[in-house]
Design a protein around this motif. Structure first.
Motif, PDB file in Angstrom:
ATOM      1  N   ASP A 191       5.127 -16.267  32.977  1.00 58.82           N
ATOM      2  CA  ASP A 191       6.508 -16.317  33.486  1.00 58.82           C
ATOM      3  C   ASP A 191       7.314 -15.082  33.102  1.00 58.82           C
ATOM      4  N   VAL A 192       7.083 -14.588  31.893  1.00 56.87           N
ATOM      5  CA  VAL A 192       7.809 -13.396  31.442  1.00 56.87           C
ATOM      6  C   VAL A 192       7.518 -12.207  32.344  1.00 56.87           C
ATOM      7  N   ALA A 193       6.315 -12.162  32.931  1.00 58.92           N
ATOM      8  CA  ALA A 193       5.963 -11.055  33.827  1.00 58.92           C
ATOM      9  C   ALA A 193       6.907 -10.994  35.021  1.00 58.92           C
ATOM     10  N   LYS A 194       7.260 -12.153  35.548  1.00 60.61           N
ATOM     11  CA  LYS A 194       8.161 -12.184  36.711  1.00 60.61           C
ATOM     12  C   LYS A 194       9.520 -11.609  36.348  1.00 60.61           C
ATOM     13  N   ARG A 195      10.004 -11.953  35.174  1.00 59.61           N
ATOM     14  CA  ARG A 195      11.303 -11.438  34.721  1.00 59.61           C
ATOM     15  C   ARG A 195      11.220  -9.944  34.420  1.00 59.61           C
ATOM     16  N   GLU A 196      10.149  -9.551  33.733  1.00 60.23           N
ATOM     17  CA  GLU A 196      10.018  -8.165  33.308  1.00 60.23           C
ATOM     18  C   GLU A 196       9.830  -7.226  34.492  1.00 60.23           C
ATOM     19  N   VAL A 197       8.975  -7.615  35.427  1.00 64.05           N
ATOM     20  CA  VAL A 197       8.730  -6.781  36.608  1.00 64.05           C
ATOM     21  C   VAL A 197       9.984  -6.708  37.474  1.00 64.05           C
ATOM     22  N   ALA A 198      10.708  -7.817  37.582  1.00 66.36           N
ATOM     23  CA  ALA A 198      11.967  -7.800  38.343  1.00 66.36           C
ATOM     24  C   ALA A 198      12.946  -6.805  37.724  1.00 66.36           C
ATOM     25  N   SER A 199      13.007  -6.774  36.414  1.00 66.40           N
ATOM     26  CA  SER A 199      13.890  -5.841  35.715  1.00 66.40           C
ATOM     27  C   SER A 199      13.477  -4.398  35.978  1.00 66.40           C
ATOM     28  N   ILE A 200      12.190  -4.140  35.957  1.00 67.56           N
ATOM     29  CA  ILE A 200      11.674  -2.794  36.250  1.00 67.56           C
ATOM     30  C   ILE A 200      12.067  -2.373  37.659  1.00 67.56           C
ATOM     31  N   LEU A 201      11.950  -3.286  38.608  1.00 66.78           N
ATOM     32  CA  LEU A 201      12.295  -2.972  39.993  1.00 66.78           C
ATOM     33  C   LEU A 201      13.793  -2.741  40.181  1.00 66.78           C
ATOM     34  N   ARG A 202      14.615  -3.425  39.420  1.00 68.89           N
ATOM     35  CA  ARG A 202      16.067  -3.250  39.558  1.00 68.89           C
ATOM     36  C   ARG A 202      16.572  -1.945  38.963  1.00 68.89           C
ATOM     37  N   CYS A 203      15.801  -1.362  38.066  1.00 68.12           N
ATOM     38  CA  CYS A 203      16.219  -0.118  37.417  1.00 68.12           C
ATOM     39  C   CYS A 203      15.744   1.095  38.209  1.00 68.12           C
ATOM     40  N   ASP A 204      16.406   2.218  37.961  1.00 61.42           N
ATOM     41  CA  ASP A 204      16.030   3.459  38.652  1.00 61.42           C
ATOM     42  C   ASP A 204      14.789   4.088  38.033  1.00 61.42           C
ATOM     43  N   LEU A 205      14.580   3.844  36.742  1.00 59.82           N
ATOM     44  CA  LEU A 205      13.423   4.407  36.053  1.00 59.82           C
ATOM     45  C   LEU A 205      13.121   3.553  34.840  1.00 59.82           C
ATOM     46  N   SER A 206      11.835   3.337  34.580  1.00 58.69           N
ATOM     47  CA  SER A 206      11.417   2.604  33.379  1.00 58.69           C
ATOM     48  C   SER A 206      10.554   3.515  32.521  1.00 58.69           C
ATOM     49  N   LEU A 207      10.928   3.625  31.256  1.00 55.86           N
ATOM     50  CA  LEU A 207      10.171   4.449  30.315  1.00 55.86           C
ATOM     51  C   LEU A 207       9.024   3.633  29.748  1.00 55.86           C
ATOM     52  N   MET A 208       7.810   4.138  29.924  1.00 55.17           N
ATOM     53  CA  MET A 208       6.605   3.449  29.475  1.00 55.17           C
ATOM     54  C   MET A 208       5.974   4.242  28.338  1.00 55.17           C
ATOM     55  N   ILE A 209       5.623   3.532  27.300  1.00 53.64           N
ATOM     56  CA  ILE A 209       5.094   4.194  26.105  1.00 53.64           C
ATOM     57  C   ILE A 209       3.570   4.317  26.137  1.00 53.64           C
ATOM     58  N   SER A 210       2.942   3.605  27.076  1.00 55.34           N
ATOM     59  CA  SER A 210       1.471   3.565  27.133  1.00 55.34           C
ATOM     60  C   SER A 210       0.969   3.806  28.549  1.00 55.34           C
ATOM     61  N   GLU A 211       0.032   4.734  28.691  1.00 48.76           N
ATOM     62  CA  GLU A 211      -0.584   5.008  30.002  1.00 48.76           C
ATOM     63  C   GLU A 211      -1.311   3.775  30.528  1.00 48.76           C
ATOM     64  N   TYR A 212      -1.901   3.020  29.624  1.00 53.31           N
ATOM     65  CA  TYR A 212      -2.612   1.803  30.027  1.00 53.31           C
ATOM     66  C   TYR A 212      -1.659   0.832  30.721  1.00 53.31           C
ATOM     67  N   GLU A 213      -0.445   0.717  30.200  1.00 52.39           N
ATOM     68  CA  GLU A 213       0.520  -0.225  30.775  1.00 52.39           C
ATOM     69  C   GLU A 213       1.057   0.260  32.117  1.00 52.39           C
TER      70      GLU A 213
ATOM     71  N   TYR B 167       6.056   8.032  31.944  1.00 49.46           N
ATOM     72  CA  TYR B 167       5.316   7.984  30.684  1.00 49.46           C
ATOM     73  C   TYR B 167       6.021   8.826  29.634  1.00 49.46           C
ATOM     74  N   LEU B 168       6.535   8.168  28.608  1.00 52.79           N
ATOM     75  CA  LEU B 168       7.210   8.849  27.513  1.00 52.79           C
ATOM     76  C   LEU B 168       6.805   8.162  26.211  1.00 52.79           C
ATOM     77  N   PRO B 169       5.744   8.662  25.561  1.00 54.30           N
ATOM     78  CA  PRO B 169       5.247   8.021  24.334  1.00 54.30           C
ATOM     79  C   PRO B 169       6.085   8.422  23.129  1.00 54.30           C
ATOM     80  N   PHE B 170       5.534   8.247  21.923  1.00 49.79           N
ATOM     81  CA  PHE B 170       6.217   8.716  20.719  1.00 49.79           C
ATOM     82  C   PHE B 170       6.482  10.218  20.856  1.00 49.79           C
ATOM     83  N   LEU B 171       7.641  10.652  20.404  1.00 45.26           N
ATOM     84  CA  LEU B 171       8.002  12.073  20.462  1.00 45.26           C
ATOM     85  C   LEU B 171       8.026  12.600  19.034  1.00 45.26           C
ATOM     86  N   LEU B 172       6.899  13.153  18.605  1.00 44.97           N
ATOM     87  CA  LEU B 172       6.726  13.540  17.205  1.00 44.97           C
ATOM     88  C   LEU B 172       6.680  15.057  17.058  1.00 44.97           C
TER      89      LEU B 172
END
Length: 414
Positions: A141-163, A180-185
């Protein structure tokens, strides 16, 4: 006169960089936007904590906000931010529609931290003692909420290429909505590692992780019940120090000095703890995102033994700074080998340096990210017109969530 660029961050919690990787990640983003000249405000409905960072000392305006309250509307309208960054999808659910109503031109960015539906689906499969399947994501169920949020935004920052790959293949999310924006070290030099404690100067094993995070608590249980007895069988004098913020009573009860299993609680200085250890243990059995504890181990020149999920998204095709094992007996044997063999240990340390510099060096990502943000700000209308599914969700969410929130607001007045 040049218009002031403003960034509003709506945080799920106030950042605690010394308690979690999420807190450290948030500070990286704050510094990134400050470098671009943004005036930053950080708002959150969370209670203050004893360990939260001093935002005002960082030059960030701090604002407490209330859920389901029209006071936010006036606040955000007056602030009129150029960009709004939501810290996790739950904040976009709560405040996204209010931002869209009051500041329709603001660029909306979601910082996912990790893919929550992936972590929860894996956790569920683990507890049901079965293998995780990709179809589990669709049923969550959380996937439906999370994906909907991603679609409503202009850009989603993802920390993992796998995801990112999961979102593209399983949920058919357009690549233009993901970044794709991982740790910035900071990049490391070989000289940086020479001044670190040597193999001979280090001692003991260490685990470190926030205990409010279920995968960390599970990993400590796994260490205590299965892996640590195996290590002690081959190294009877071995000691494991378990550090982590917010340890509960059930965590503290695992302390057993005679068995070399020492619960230390919150680390006063996590870097100092990891620098002094010879090997980090992180047998993560479910979770998502990138593991801050393992990046920190690499920065401290401390080799580690972890699981496939622990290493996921971190080293790409590069060698791990130690070993990646899922079988508990092999995990324990590799931990002992890494602890006792200086040649293998030193090579593992070098591998960590390679991973840091080739996968997480800040210089690899910041310029491209800044360009992407500028492009979106200049072409926001065209970008949004290409996201029809997001427009549909935006329309229906504003109508449904808005009136639910208004109802709660009226109810709270009584």
């Amino acid at each position: 006169m040049t218009e002031i660029k403003k960034l509003l961050i709506i945080g799920f919690v106030w950042p605690e960089p010394n308690s979690s990787a999420a807190g450290a990640r948030m500070l990286q983003l704050i510094r990134l936007f400050q470098e671009e000249g943004y005036q930053i405000s950080f708002a959150s409905p969370a209670m203050d904590s004893d360990f939260m960072v001093d935002l005002e000392n960082l030059g960030v305006l701090k604002k407490s906000i209330i859920l389901n309250c029209a006071s936010f509307d006036g606040y955000v309208k007056e602030l009129n931010p150029t960009i709004v960054l939501f810290d996790r999808f739950m904040m976009e659910e709560q405040f996204g529609w209010r931002v869209s109503e009051n500041c329709p031109r603001a660029l909306k960015i979601l910082d996912t931290e990790d893919l929550h539906c992936l972590r929860l689906a894996r956790q569920k499969a683990f507890k049901e003692q079965r293998l995780f399947q990709l179809n589990d994501l669709v049923l969550e169920d959380v996937a439906k909420r999370e994906v909907a949020s991603i679609l409503r935004c202009d850009l989603s920052l993802m920390i993992s290429e796998y995801e990112i790959e999961l979102l593209r293949t399983v949920f058919k999310i357009e690549e233009s909505l993901l970044y794709y924006l991982p740790f910035l070290l900071d990049a490391k030099q070989v000289d940086d590692f020479i001044v670190l404690p040597s193999f001979e100067q280090r001692k003991d094993f260490v685990f470190i992780g926030n205990f409010l995070h279920e995968p960390n608590w599970n990993a400590v249980q796994y260490l205590k019940e299965i892996i640590w007895p195996l290590i002690r069988k081959w190294m009877p004098a071995a000691v494991l120090h378990v550090y982590g913020a917010y340890p509960s009573q059930k965590v503290l009860q695992l302390n057993n000095v005679k068995e070399g299993f020492v619960i230390e609680g919150r680390a006063a200085d996590a870097v100092e703890v990891v620098r002094g250890a010879r090997v980090v243990l992180a047998p993560i059995r479910f979770g998502a995102g990138l593991k801050g504890k393992l990046a920190e181990a690499m920065q401290c020149g401390t080799p580690s033994v972890t699981s496939t999920i622990g290493a996921e998204g971190m080293n790409g095709r590069l060698d791990w700074n130690g070993f990646v094992e899922d079988d508990p007996e092999v995990f324990a044997k590799r931990a002992v080998l890494l602890y006792e063999d200086e040649v293998i240990w030193r090579q593992a340390q070098k591998n960590g340096l390679e991973v840091l510099n080739n996968r997480f060096a800040k210089s690899l990502f910041v310029n491209d990210f800044k360009v992407r943000i500028k492009e979106l700000l200049l072409g926001i209308d065209a970008h949004r017109s290409n996201n029809f599914m997001g427009a549909i969700l935006q329309h229906h969410t504003i109508n449904s969530t808005k009136y639910m929130s208004r109802w709660i607001e009226e109810k709270n007045k009584k």
